[in-house]
Write an enzyme that holds these catalytic residues in place. Structure first.
Site: not given
Lengths: 294, 195
Positions: A24, A81, A153, A165, A214, A235-236
């Protein structure tokens, strides 16, 4: 005669991204850092998920100026996005020439019942999932690539692990099921029958599957790879950490050498603080992005 | 001859190449570090992102070792990003490359993803039946030296070429069920090791 926008061409780009990291970015400067670190693509955004989470309000497609300024400075694919169900945002992104559209739960959904009919587009789409039924619904709508949703995030990998999983165990269940049970399985999981048959026969999704939501450390990336994803979105996790350059490089290395603990140990050294994480149980229902999508 | 073929596995579509090579009876090694190159009879550099692969080729001399092997006539086949990495000249880019083929390559030469396409390609060296070729953000060769043989062109652009032990395609033969291109490369390996 050249045939454009075929399924082969759409899924083909995702095949080329495998084993790589999609990062990102919100500015051209960040995009250059990502490319320099060895990212295989970037996701052009106005705000990273952790900021969207912190600021609240309605999150929408990024300003085209931001996306174009990022497309101008890097040679790797640029994704962007669109809100769930917002096919006009997707039309705009396609006209800008982005290489992939993420119909994403990170943005506020524009439609609370339906996703975009992704077959209508020449540009390929990636969509999030928490289980096999959701993955196959999105593929049925035309997604050419799937990713776990995780909980964006948060810097907390637990939800991405759970989703991966779940997808894997759903697929294992189908692969040993007698054929007469597959229609009911399709009905139960809300998935197109033909795609259920495909998974039962091949034991895998018909498209590439990445991890997202995450991932904050090289070890997180390698964990997801060992669980069987084809690559990772971060991402973050990069630009909200102390040392984005070093962390970006380390996550790229970890994604390639995910099975080599010595290399993983080496690349995990001296990266500074990762982004501050959020414990999932502290999120209210309204704060859970993964529940968006139908 | 039992062929041991390496597939560069830093990033990209290496798994597809591995599957094709296995179907053709090869022993396949995924190459991530220099020690993986030992004892291979040929190497495939897959499609993916050439900059992403280039970054990792610079770590621990992996790229330099491949260069050496290529210069010593090890058969190497590059698809898409592999074609870019094999070329000596990359238009408008100073990115890392293996610098082996006397070719000038243009990246994303057909345009962005929206311009990606598939088509039937005439490749005389593979027989009269056309080859289904998938081009994804593909490069092509703008110029080639006289010692480079052109195997196929699409709309006047060079998309498949060979220079001695080196083979480069702008398209992705690993994504289609027709294995003639891989068989051709295995033929190059035979030529090199049996003589």
């Amino acid at each position: 005669m050249a045939e454009f926008g075929s399924l082969k061409v759409k899924t083909g780009l995702a095949e080329m991204l495998k084993g790589g990291v999609i990062m990102d970015v919100t500015t051209p400067e960040q995009a250059i850092i990502a490319e320099e670190a060895g990212a295989c693509a970037v996701m052009a955004l106005e705000r990273v998920p952790s900021d969207i989470r912190a600021e609240g309000g309605v999150a929408r497609m990024a300003d085209p100026t931001i996306i174009q300024s990022i497309m101008e400075v890097v040679s790797i694919p640029v994704m962007a996005k669109a809100r769930i169900g917002h096919f006009v945002e997707a039309q705009i992104l396609e006209s800008l020439g982005v290489d992939y559209i993420d119909e994403s739960e990170v943005l506020t959904p524009a439609d609370d019942a339906f996703h975009i009919n992704k077959h209508d587009f020449k540009v390929p789409f990636v969509c999030g999932c928490r289980n096999l039924g959701e993955a196959l619904r999105r593929i049925g709508e035309g997604a050419a690539m799937i990713r776990t949703k995780g909980e964006p995030g948060t810097g907390n990998v637990v939800e991405a692990v759970r989703h991966m999983r779940t997808v894997m165990s759903d697929m294992r269940a189908l692969s040993v099921m007698p054929k007469e049970e597959l229609m009911t399985a399709a009905k139960t999981m809300g998935a197109p029958y033909e795609l259920v048959l495909y998974v039962a026969e091949h034991g895998k999704l018909p498209v590439v599957n990445f991890a997202a939501g995450g991932i904050a450390t090289p070890a997180d990336a390698a964990l997801m790879m060992q669980l069987g994803v084809d690559g990772v979105f971060v991402g973050s996790g990069i630009f909200k950490s102390d040392n984005p350059k070093a962390r970006a490089k380390a996550i790229v290395m970890a994604t390639t050498h995910y099975n080599d603990a010595k290399i993983l140990a080496e690349v995990s050294k001296d990266l500074g603080q990762p982004m501050t994480g959020i414990e999932i149980s502290t999120l209210t229902d309204a704060q859970r992005m993964q529940d968006r999508g139908w | 001859m039992e062929k041991r073929v390496g597939v560069l596995a830093l990033q990209g579509a290496f798994r597809e190449h591995r599957q094709v090579l296995k179907q053709l009876g090869c022993d396949v090694v995924e190459v991530r570090k220099t020690s993986d190159l030992e004892g291979i009879h040929g190497l495939i550099i897959p499609g993916g992102e050439s900059t992403a692969m280039g970054k990792q080729l610079q770590i621990n001399d992996l790229g330099e070792k491949i260069k050496e092997l290529g210069a010593k006539d090890l058969p190497i086949f590059g698809t898409c990003a592999g074609m870019i990495l094999l070329s000596k000249t990359i238009i408008d880019s100073d990115q890392y490359r293996l610098n082996l083929m006397d070719t000038t390559v243009e990246r994303n030469a057909f345009g962005r993803q929206i311009a990606s396409f598939e088509t039937d390609l005439q490749v005389p060296a593979m027989g009269t039946h056309p080859l289904r070729a998938v081009f994804i953000r593909a490069p092509y060769l703008r110029e080639v030296a006289p010692n480079v043989g052109i195997l196929a062109e699409f709309e006047g652009k060079i998309v498949f070429a060979r220079q001695g032990n080196l083979l480069a395609s702008a398209f992705h033969p690993e994504l289609t069920p027709d294995h003639r291109v891989h068989q051709y490369f295995l033929g190059m390996i035979d030529e090199h090791w049996v003589k």
